[in-house]
Design a protein around this motif. Structure first.
Motif, mmCIF file in Angstrom:
data_model
loop_
_atom_site.group_PDB
_atom_site.id
_atom_site.type_symbol
_atom_site.label_atom_id
_atom_site.label_comp_id
_atom_site.label_asym_id
_atom_site.label_seq_id
_atom_site.Cartn_x
_atom_site.Cartn_y
_atom_site.Cartn_z
ATOM 1 N N UNK A 175 -0.259 -1.512 -24.921
ATOM 2 C CA UNK A 175 0.757 -2.433 -24.397
ATOM 3 C C UNK A 175 0.247 -3.152 -23.154
ATOM 4 N N UNK A 176 -0.356 -2.387 -22.238
ATOM 5 C CA UNK A 176 -0.886 -3.003 -21.011
ATOM 6 C C UNK A 176 -2.012 -3.973 -21.340
ATOM 7 N N UNK A 177 -2.872 -3.579 -22.285
ATOM 8 C CA UNK A 177 -3.957 -4.478 -22.708
ATOM 9 C C UNK A 177 -3.387 -5.782 -23.245
ATOM 10 N N UNK A 178 -2.358 -5.705 -24.080
ATOM 11 C CA UNK A 178 -1.745 -6.904 -24.655
ATOM 12 C C UNK A 178 -1.174 -7.799 -23.562
ATOM 13 N N UNK A 179 -0.511 -7.179 -22.580
ATOM 14 C CA UNK A 179 0.080 -7.959 -21.487
ATOM 15 C C UNK A 179 -0.996 -8.650 -20.658
ATOM 16 N N UNK A 215 0.219 -17.568 -26.171
ATOM 17 C CA UNK A 215 -0.110 -16.376 -25.388
ATOM 18 C C UNK A 215 1.119 -15.679 -24.810
ATOM 19 N N UNK A 216 2.278 -16.279 -24.991
ATOM 20 C CA UNK A 216 3.513 -15.584 -24.620
ATOM 21 C C UNK A 216 3.741 -14.401 -25.559
ATOM 22 N N UNK A 217 3.283 -14.533 -26.818
ATOM 23 C CA UNK A 217 3.525 -13.502 -27.835
ATOM 24 C C UNK A 217 2.941 -12.146 -27.456
ATOM 25 N N UNK A 218 1.630 -12.028 -27.144
ATOM 26 C CA UNK A 218 1.112 -10.706 -26.779
ATOM 27 C C UNK A 218 1.741 -10.135 -25.514
ATOM 28 N N UNK A 219 2.129 -11.009 -24.592
ATOM 29 C CA UNK A 219 2.818 -10.521 -23.392
ATOM 30 C C UNK A 219 4.154 -9.898 -23.790
ATOM 31 N N UNK A 220 4.899 -10.603 -24.636
ATOM 32 C CA UNK A 220 6.207 -10.106 -25.073
ATOM 33 C C UNK A 220 6.071 -8.820 -25.878
ATOM 34 N N UNK A 221 5.078 -8.765 -26.752
ATOM 35 C CA UNK A 221 4.854 -7.558 -27.554
ATOM 36 C C UNK A 221 4.512 -6.375 -26.655
ATOM 37 N N UNK A 222 3.630 -6.591 -25.678
ATOM 38 C CA UNK A 222 3.265 -5.523 -24.764
ATOM 39 C C UNK A 222 4.440 -5.010 -23.954
ATOM 40 N N UNK A 223 5.255 -5.917 -23.444
ATOM 41 C CA UNK A 223 6.433 -5.523 -22.671
ATOM 42 C C UNK A 223 7.410 -4.747 -23.547
ATOM 43 N N UNK A 224 7.615 -5.218 -24.777
ATOM 44 C CA UNK A 224 8.532 -4.540 -25.698
ATOM 45 C C UNK A 224 8.043 -3.128 -26.021
ATOM 46 N N UNK A 225 6.740 -2.969 -26.224
ATOM 47 C CA UNK A 225 6.183 -1.642 -26.518
ATOM 48 C C UNK A 225 6.350 -0.707 -25.321
ATOM 49 N N UNK A 226 6.155 -1.222 -24.125
ATOM 50 C CA UNK A 226 6.365 -0.400 -22.923
ATOM 51 C C UNK A 226 7.823 0.031 -22.796
ATOM 52 N N UNK A 280 9.989 -0.162 -27.812
ATOM 53 C CA UNK A 280 10.267 -0.829 -29.090
ATOM 54 C C UNK A 280 9.317 -0.347 -30.178
ATOM 55 N N UNK A 281 9.810 -0.312 -31.394
ATOM 56 C CA UNK A 281 8.995 -0.005 -32.566
ATOM 57 C C UNK A 281 9.234 -1.116 -33.585
ATOM 58 N N UNK A 282 8.153 -1.739 -34.027
ATOM 59 C CA UNK A 282 8.262 -2.908 -34.884
ATOM 60 C C UNK A 282 8.078 -2.550 -36.359
ATOM 61 N N UNK A 283 8.729 -3.325 -37.194
ATOM 62 C CA UNK A 283 8.635 -3.132 -38.638
ATOM 63 C C UNK A 283 7.319 -3.678 -39.170
ATOM 64 N N UNK A 284 7.040 -3.316 -40.409
ATOM 65 C CA UNK A 284 5.811 -3.754 -41.067
ATOM 66 C C UNK A 284 5.705 -5.269 -41.081
ATOM 67 N N UNK A 285 6.802 -5.953 -41.413
ATOM 68 C CA UNK A 285 6.766 -7.408 -41.516
ATOM 69 C C UNK A 285 6.400 -8.053 -40.187
ATOM 70 N N UNK A 286 6.867 -7.431 -39.082
ATOM 71 C CA UNK A 286 6.560 -7.990 -37.763
ATOM 72 C C UNK A 286 5.065 -7.915 -37.488
ATOM 73 N N UNK A 287 4.464 -6.734 -37.738
ATOM 74 C CA UNK A 287 3.038 -6.580 -37.482
ATOM 75 C C UNK A 287 2.223 -7.529 -38.360
#
Length: 203
Positions: free
Chosen positions: A15-19, A81-92, A95-102
């Motif tokens: 998550x931190x890496x993504x952010x 590049x907003x996307x990986x930031x948002x994903x990292x914050x959500x994981x911290x 959040x747990x994402x569905x298969x379709x999201x990944x």
């Protein structure tokens, strides 16, 4: 007797890496965008990334390759590049994402990776330049793609067979080698075409 269910561990490092990677890519894209706007406002403006004839972003921004879809590529970077930031914050946040999201997220990163590879080839082999801010974008897009490609299958976020998961676990553990090989390939091809080591030695 009750069984206590433990919540799955949060992927803090990923998550931190993504952010961090997303923030670096966003900043580089934003710098390119602001420099591009300044050149539109003032034809005599010299962008802050114009270091030398070889290390420069002016020709890249002014070329058709720099506006591949009819508008500056920098806008894509600022938005994407907003996307990986948002994903990292959500994981911290747990959040747990569905298969379709990944799958959708990986598709977006694949598009970014392919675009970076194409822009690198155009920059080095056609325009004959190395854009500093572009290279920053390349440097974060490459590990973002490979890490996010392997990890969901390796850790079980996207369910696959036991055999496939074992393969992805092994690939995931070698991600840093794949990323390093990508960097070395870029450096080698740039050196072969532009002799950037000689240029940097004169700076």
């Amino acid at each position: 007797m009750t069984t206590e269910l433990r919540a799955p561990a949060r992927p803090t490092a990923f998550a931190i890496f993504s952010i961090v990677a997303g923030a670096i890519g966003w900043f580089a894209s934003f710098e390119l965008l602001t420099e591009y706007i300044k050149t539109l406002r003032d034809a005599d403006y010299v962008p802050n990334c114009n270091v030398s004839v070889l290390v420069t972003c002016g020709p890249n921004m002014g070329s058709w390759q720099g506006s591949l879809f009819g508008f500056s590529n920098t806008i894509i970077g600022v938005a994407a590049f907003v996307a990986p930031i948002a994903v990292g914050v959500a994981l911290l946040a747990g959040a747990r994402f569905s298969r379709w999201f990944w799958m959708l997220y990986q598709l977006g990163l694949l598009g970014g990776f392919v675009l970076v590879c194409w822009l690198f080839s155009q920059s080095v082999f056609v325009l004959g330049t190395l854009c500093p801010w572009c290279m920053v974008v390349w440097s974060v897009t490459i590990p973002l793609w490979w890490t996010t490609f392997f990890r969901p299958y390796a850790v079980g976020d996207v369910p696959v067979s036991a055999g496939a998961q074992s393969v992805f676990k092994r690939l995931y553990s070698w991600t840093w080698v794949i990323v390093l090989l990508c960097y070395l390939t870029i450096a080698f091809l740039a050196q072969l075409r532009l002799d950037w080591l000689a240029e940097f030695s004169r700076m």
